[in-house]
Scaffold this active site. Structure first.
Site, short mmCIF file in Angstrom:
data_model
loop_
_atom_site.label_atom_id
_atom_site.label_comp_id
_atom_site.label_asym_id
_atom_site.label_seq_id
_atom_site.Cartn_x
_atom_site.Cartn_y
_atom_site.Cartn_z
N GLY A 76 0.83 -1.22 0.00
CA GLY A 76 0.00 0.00 0.00
C GLY A 76 0.86 1.26 0.00
N GLY B 271 -3.78 -1.91 7.39
CA GLY B 271 -4.94 -1.29 8.05
C GLY B 271 -6.01 -0.96 7.02
N GLN C 177 -15.38 7.68 12.66
CA GLN C 177 -14.34 6.64 12.78
C GLN C 177 -14.27 6.05 14.19
OE1 GLN C 177 -10.57 8.31 11.22
NE2 GLN C 177 -10.86 6.84 9.58
N TYR D 29 -12.16 2.85 13.79
CA TYR D 29 -10.75 3.09 13.45
C TYR D 29 -10.00 3.76 14.61
CZ TYR D 29 -6.95 4.68 10.28
OH TYR D 29 -5.75 4.93 9.65
N TYR E 79 -2.67 12.89 7.97
CA TYR E 79 -3.27 12.59 6.65
C TYR E 79 -2.15 12.58 5.61
CZ TYR E 79 -7.99 12.68 8.46
OH TYR E 79 -9.14 12.36 9.15
N1 CAA Z 1 -18.18 17.20 12.79
C1 CAA Z 1 -19.43 17.45 13.19
N2 CAA Z 1 -20.52 17.17 12.48
C2 CAA Z 1 -20.30 16.58 11.29
C3 CAA Z 1 -19.01 16.29 10.80
C4 CAA Z 1 -17.91 16.64 11.61
N3 CAA Z 1 -16.66 16.41 11.22
N4 CAA Z 1 -19.15 15.72 9.61
C5 CAA Z 1 -20.47 15.62 9.35
N5 CAA Z 1 -21.16 16.18 10.35
C6 CAA Z 1 -22.62 16.31 10.46
C7 CAA Z 1 -23.24 16.78 9.16
O1 CAA Z 1 -23.22 18.15 9.07
C8 CAA Z 1 -24.65 16.24 9.27
O2 CAA Z 1 -25.38 17.02 10.15
P1 CAA Z 1 -27.00 17.09 10.05
O3 CAA Z 1 -27.48 15.67 10.20
O4 CAA Z 1 -27.36 17.98 11.18
O5 CAA Z 1 -27.28 17.67 8.70
C9 CAA Z 1 -24.40 14.90 9.95
O6 CAA Z 1 -23.17 15.03 10.70
C10 CAA Z 1 -24.23 13.83 8.92
O7 CAA Z 1 -24.21 12.61 9.61
P2 CAA Z 1 -24.22 11.26 8.81
O8 CAA Z 1 -24.34 10.16 9.78
O9 CAA Z 1 -25.30 11.31 7.73
O10 CAA Z 1 -22.79 11.27 8.14
P3 CAA Z 1 -22.44 11.03 6.63
O11 CAA Z 1 -22.87 9.67 6.27
O12 CAA Z 1 -22.87 12.18 5.79
O13 CAA Z 1 -20.83 11.12 6.65
C11 CAA Z 1 -18.68 10.15 6.98
C12 CAA Z 1 -20.08 10.34 7.54
C13 CAA Z 1 -18.71 9.36 5.66
C14 CAA Z 1 -17.87 9.38 7.99
C15 CAA Z 1 -18.06 11.53 6.70
O14 CAA Z 1 -18.20 12.31 7.85
C16 CAA Z 1 -16.56 11.45 6.39
O15 CAA Z 1 -16.14 11.01 5.32
N6 CAA Z 1 -15.73 11.90 7.33
C17 CAA Z 1 -14.28 11.88 7.20
C18 CAA Z 1 -13.76 10.70 7.92
C19 CAA Z 1 -12.26 10.71 7.83
O16 CAA Z 1 -11.58 11.70 8.01
N7 CAA Z 1 -11.70 9.54 7.56
C20 CAA Z 1 -10.29 9.43 7.44
C21 CAA Z 1 -9.98 8.36 6.43
S1 CAA Z 1 -8.24 8.32 6.06
C22 CAA Z 1 -7.55 7.68 7.43
O17 CAA Z 1 -8.19 7.21 8.31
C23 CAA Z 1 -6.06 7.69 7.49
C24 CAA Z 1 -5.60 8.26 8.77
O18 CAA Z 1 -5.16 7.52 9.63
C25 CAA Z 1 -5.60 9.72 8.95
#
Ligand code: CAA
Length: 245
Positions: free
Chosen positions: A16, A89, A149, A152, A184
């Site tokens: 990866g 991971g 997460q 995670y 990140y």
């Molecule tokens: N903080 C607070 N509120 C948040 C938020 C945040 N960061 N993100 C979304 N929300 C809110 C939205 O505004 C929405 O509010 P309303 O319901 O009031 O409109 C609500 O939460 C949406 O909730 P959902 O359950 O519907 O969430 P979703 O399905 O739209 O999205 C998710 C969830 C896919 C996890 C998305 O938040 C996401 O992609 N987040 C990023 C996760 C991330 O950073 N992952 C890292 C991957 S890489 C990695 O892990 C490597 C490493 O080690 C760094």
């Protein structure tokens, strides 16, 4: 790092983004490289692109018995393992209100059970030989938490708990155990985050950019070196200032 010449390293998930850079960097120091993989086609294509000759071993690191088999395959081909990098991971991001038990289990199994499964194969032998290095690749999100997460973050924080406990048990035996917590990094895993969400994350990184896999690999190579022999049970952040503590 001449002292690492001909040592043997097992890097899980070495094909990866971050894993590949770790393999390359250790190979540059003369280390012989074995890596586990899940996808044979991807792994073989990856191996052909490398300037060194990695040993590819099929292994589900979340499966204990598969790790027992993997150990004997690596040792029969390369000899005893001196350096273990638990890098494999996965993510299965979902808010807690939407997460399924399957997503919880998949992430805990691949990211945390795997650390036990792999270390259990090699660490006792390292202790008997009086030298060894275990480096666990965790995440900034294990240190600060992250929306979406719970699985995670629990696994990555758990990795460092494991690091600190094992480090105490093997410190007298010349074996060090440390955690590296990348922020990140520009890999497929981070690129899979929805673009608008990713842009918001990058905006919160004081360095103003994603990290490079090579920047993590350099830290891993240092921790594997003789100069790092007095460092154990530590957690090294490399996250562009996104989280400081
Ligand atoms: N903080 C607070 N509120 C948040 C938020 C945040 N960061 N993100 C979304 N929300 C809110 C939205 O505004 C929405 O509010 P309303 O319901 O009031 O409109 C609500 O939460 C949406 O909730 P959902 O359950 O519907 O969430 P979703 O399905 O739209 O999205 C998710 C969830 C896919 C996890 C998305 O938040 C996401 O992609 N987040 C990023 C996760 C991330 O950073 N992952 C890292 C991957 S890489 C990695 O892990 C490597 C490493 O080690 C760094």
């Amino acid at each position: 790092m001449p002292e690492l010449k001909n040592k043997v390293a097992l890097i899980t998930g070495g094909t990866g983004g971050i894993g590949s850079a770790i393999c390359q960097r250790l190979a540059d120091a003369g280390v012989r490289i074995a890596t586990t993989y899940r996808n044979a086609e991807k792994a073989e294509a990856w191996a052909q692109d490398q300037a060194f000759e990695p040993l590819l071993v099929a292994c589900d690191v979340g499966d204990y018995d598969d790790c027992v088999r993997m150990k004997s395959e690596v040792e029969s081909r390369l000899g005893t393992v001196d350096i273990v990098v638990n890098n494999a991971g996965i993510t299965r991001d979902a808010s807690f209100r939407k997460i399924t038990v399957e997503k919880w289990r998949q992430v805990i199994n691949a990211n945390l059970d795997s650390v036990f499964n792999v270390c259990h194969q090699f660490v006792n032998d390292m202790s008997e030989r009086g030298w060894g290095r275990v480096i666990n690749i965790a995440s900034v999100n294990g240190q600060k938490g992250c929306f979406g997460q719970t699985n995670y973050c629990a696994a990555k924080a758990g990795m460092h708990g494991f690091t600190m406990a094992l480090a105490q048990e093997v410190a007298r035996k010349g074996v060090t155990v440390n955690t590296v917590s990348p922020g990140y990094i520009a890999t497929d895993m981070v690129m899979a985050v929805r673009e608008d969400v990713r842009e918001q994350i990058i905006a919160q990184i004081p360095a103003g950019r994603l990290g490079r896999p090579e920047e993590i690999a350099a830290l891993v190579a240092f921790l594997a070196s003789e100069d790092a022999g007095f460092i154990t049970g530590a957690n090294f952040a490399s996250n562009g200032g996104q989280h400081m503590h």
